[in-house]
Write a protein that holds these residues in place. Structure first.
Motif, PDB file in Angstrom:
ATOM      1  N   ASN A 107       0.820  -1.219   0.000  1.00 13.07           N
ATOM      2  CA  ASN A 107       0.000   0.000   0.000  1.00 13.07           C
ATOM      3  C   ASN A 107       0.850   1.263   0.000  1.00 13.07           C
ATOM      4  O   ASN A 107       0.311   2.360   0.097  1.00 13.07           O
ATOM      5  N   GLY A 108       2.158   1.107  -0.044  1.00 17.08           N
ATOM      6  CA  GLY A 108       3.056   2.257  -0.027  1.00 17.08           C
ATOM      7  C   GLY A 108       3.429   2.738   1.365  1.00 17.08           C
ATOM      8  O   GLY A 108       4.224   3.676   1.502  1.00 17.08           O
ATOM      9  N   TYR A 109       2.884   2.121   2.403  1.00 17.31           N
ATOM     10  CA  TYR A 109       3.152   2.574   3.768  1.00 17.31           C
ATOM     11  C   TYR A 109       4.619   2.397   4.156  1.00 17.31           C
ATOM     12  O   TYR A 109       5.230   3.299   4.737  1.00 17.31           O
ATOM     13  N   THR A 110       5.172   1.228   3.852  1.00 18.15           N
ATOM     14  CA  THR A 110       6.570   0.979   4.227  1.00 18.15           C
ATOM     15  C   THR A 110       7.495   1.900   3.453  1.00 18.15           C
ATOM     16  O   THR A 110       8.465   2.426   4.003  1.00 18.15           O
ATOM     17  N   ARG A 111       7.189   2.114   2.206  1.00 13.80           N
ATOM     18  CA  ARG A 111       8.007   3.014   1.383  1.00 13.80           C
ATOM     19  C   ARG A 111       8.030   4.424   1.985  1.00 13.80           C
ATOM     20  O   ARG A 111       9.084   5.046   2.096  1.00 13.80           O
ATOM     21  N   GLU A 112       6.878   4.916   2.394  1.00 16.70           N
ATOM     22  CA  GLU A 112       6.815   6.241   3.033  1.00 16.70           C
ATOM     23  C   GLU A 112       7.623   6.263   4.315  1.00 16.70           C
ATOM     24  O   GLU A 112       8.338   7.233   4.595  1.00 16.70           O
ATOM     25  N   ALA A 113       7.494   5.203   5.104  1.00 13.37           N
ATOM     26  CA  ALA A 113       8.197   5.153   6.388  1.00 13.37           C
ATOM     27  C   ALA A 113       9.709   5.106   6.190  1.00 13.37           C
ATOM     28  O   ALA A 113      10.453   5.814   6.873  1.00 13.37           O
ATOM     29  N   ILE A 114      10.180   4.293   5.246  1.00 12.81           N
ATOM     30  CA  ILE A 114      11.619   4.208   4.985  1.00 12.81           C
ATOM     31  C   ILE A 114      12.148   5.564   4.529  1.00 12.81           C
ATOM     32  O   ILE A 114      13.178   6.039   5.027  1.00 12.81           O
ATOM     33  N   SER A 115      11.464   6.182   3.598  1.00 10.36           N
ATOM     34  CA  SER A 115      11.917   7.484   3.088  1.00 10.36           C
ATOM     35  C   SER A 115      11.943   8.534   4.192  1.00 10.36           C
ATOM     36  O   SER A 115      12.895   9.312   4.298  1.00 10.36           O
ATOM     37  N   ALA A 116      10.915   8.548   5.029  1.00  8.71           N
ATOM     38  CA  ALA A 116      10.839   9.550   6.104  1.00  8.71           C
ATOM     39  C   ALA A 116      11.913   9.323   7.162  1.00  8.71           C
ATOM     40  O   ALA A 116      12.557  10.280   7.617  1.00  8.71           O
ATOM     41  N   LEU A 117      12.126   8.071   7.556  1.00  9.86           N
ATOM     42  CA  LEU A 117      13.144   7.824   8.584  1.00  9.86           C
ATOM     43  C   LEU A 117      14.546   8.068   8.027  1.00  9.86           C
ATOM     44  O   LEU A 117      15.402   8.619   8.723  1.00  9.86           O
TER      45      LEU A 117
END
Length: 179
Positions: A107-117
């Motif tokens: 759903n793109g959630y992990t991608r957002e989290a990796i990029s943000a962290l």
């Protein structure tokens, strides 16, 4: 610590997350590649000590100190995964690690989290790059690493290093450099 993106929140783990942490760590897609998050923890309360440890380190900007955070949905604050950062001692490099509940994968959630962290890590430190080490068999996670801008540098097969959490003896080594 709290980082908000469009679709997820990265926040300090709380005791209320123990039940979700317990159940997500036992999902087959998570357990297959990260059994260490479930092994030795027979009940949700067995995560309390780990959560307490991570709470103490939550706001520390020394990214070499290992810590994990909850990935949560912004509207419900429900933990749907975890992401962390810390020194991978055997390599003497800063590594990101993550897992996502099967229900919320793709759903793109992990991608957002990796990029943000990763962005936060570069903001609070002078580290030149971050790494990911991913089991060669974990095709979805390897594809995700590349979508997040991590570059595959090599396939590694450690000699004399028991990779108990690896399905095979090899892993892919990725880096993402400061922009």
């Amino acid at each position: 610590m709290r980082i908000e993106t469009q679709n997820v929140v990265i926040r300090t783990l709380e005791k209320k997350d123990a039940k979700r942490f317990y159940s997500i760590a036992r999902e087959s897609a998570v357990y297959r590649y990260m059994p260490d998050w479930a092994d030795g923890r027979a009940h949700p309360k067995d995560y309390y000590g780990l959560i307490d440890q991570y709470q103490k380190q939550s706001d520390n900007t020394d990214i070499s100190i290992g810590r994990s955070y909850a990935i949560a949905l912004p509207n419900t604050d429900e933990m749907i995964g975890s992401i962390g950062v810390g020194l991978k001692e055997k390599l003497n490099e800063i590594e990101l690690g993550y897992f996502m509940s099967e229900k919320h994968q793709r759903n793109g959630y992990t991608r957002e989290a990796i990029s943000a962290l990763a962005e936060w890590c570069f903001e609070v430190s002078d580290v030149k790059y971050l790494i990911l080490t991913i089991n060669c068999a974990n095709v979805p996670s390897n594809k995700l690493a590349e979508k997040c801008g991590f570059k595959l540098l090599e396939k590694r097969t450690p000699i004399g290093d028991n990779q108990f959490y690896m399905e095979n003896d090899s892993y892919f080594y990725y880096r993402s450099y400061r922009k």
